[in-house]
Design a protein around this motif. Sequence first.
Motif, PDB file in Angstrom:
ATOM      1  N   PHE A   1       0.956  -1.256  -0.359  1.00  0.00           N
ATOM      2  CA  PHE A   1      -0.304   0.370   0.708  1.00  0.00           C
ATOM      3  C   PHE A   1       1.387   1.320   0.018  1.00  0.00           C
ATOM      4  O   PHE A   1       2.143   1.231   0.967  1.00  0.00           O
ATOM      5  CB  PHE A   1      -1.079   0.398   0.869  1.00  0.00           C
TER       6      PHE A   1
ATOM      7  N   LEU B   1      -0.138   4.688   1.098  1.00  0.00           N
ATOM      8  CA  LEU B   1      -1.619   5.561   2.470  1.00  0.00           C
ATOM      9  C   LEU B   1      -1.207   7.209   2.419  1.00  0.00           C
ATOM     10  O   LEU B   1      -0.178   7.520   2.245  1.00  0.00           O
ATOM     11  CB  LEU B   1      -1.194   5.232   3.736  1.00  0.00           C
TER      12      LEU B   1
ATOM     13  N   THR C   1      -7.958   3.174  -3.810  1.00  0.00           N
ATOM     14  CA  THR C   1      -9.358   3.680  -3.034  1.00  0.00           C
ATOM     15  C   THR C   1      -9.510   4.702  -1.869  1.00  0.00           C
ATOM     16  O   THR C   1      -8.047   4.652  -1.774  1.00  0.00           O
ATOM     17  CB  THR C   1      -9.273   1.836  -2.263  1.00  0.00           C
TER      18      THR C   1
ATOM     19  N   VAL D   1     -10.540   3.411   3.597  1.00  0.00           N
ATOM     20  CA  VAL D   1      -8.965   3.241   4.084  1.00  0.00           C
ATOM     21  C   VAL D   1      -8.412   3.843   5.139  1.00  0.00           C
ATOM     22  O   VAL D   1      -7.858   3.326   5.639  1.00  0.00           O
ATOM     23  CB  VAL D   1      -8.624   4.633   2.668  1.00  0.00           C
TER      24      VAL D   1
ATOM     25  N   ARG E   1      -5.383   5.624  -0.762  1.00  0.00           N
ATOM     26  CA  ARG E   1      -4.999   4.631  -0.642  1.00  0.00           C
ATOM     27  C   ARG E   1      -4.478   4.267  -1.954  1.00  0.00           C
ATOM     28  O   ARG E   1      -5.431   3.433  -2.854  1.00  0.00           O
ATOM     29  CB  ARG E   1      -4.958   3.146  -0.166  1.00  0.00           C
TER      30      ARG E   1
END
Length: 159
Positions: A16, A18, A73, A78, A111
């Motif tokens: 990921f 973020l 997303t 998230v 994300r």
Amino acid sequence: MSMFEDTQYRWRETYFVLFDARNRPTLEQVEKALQRLKCRLIFRNQEADSRGRFSSITVLSPDDFAALDICYTGGKEVTEEAEELFRELAGPDCSKGDRARLEKLRRATGRFEVLHFEQILDEENDEEMLDPSTLLMVLEALANLTDGIAVDPQSGTLV
């Protein structure tokens, strides 16, 4: 077409990146950031939303025998996941430098999922040819582009 549908590749892991969703880049910005990497990449299945913001892309790295599916997303899913990762990673052994990086994680509302695939050359001779170099460079480029933080959720480590 997702790389899951391509029989020449198999999924290895998911990472990921973020970040604050206000930093969500356009598809064009993502492509330019990845083109600046010192490796030969092939882009497929590029998608953006109606405002040109990045939605997804497939990146092939023939030199590394790898491919990446990257998708965006945002929202409650998230924020909940970022808070959970923060609690897991911000233990008493956490350094001051990592704690500062983790604060970015805690505030994440967007994300990128980066799914890493290995190219299968020969089923009978299952010698591993996969090189993670492109994956690591892409994670760094996406984190820099979004002022985000790259995480390996399986191991619970910052990349």
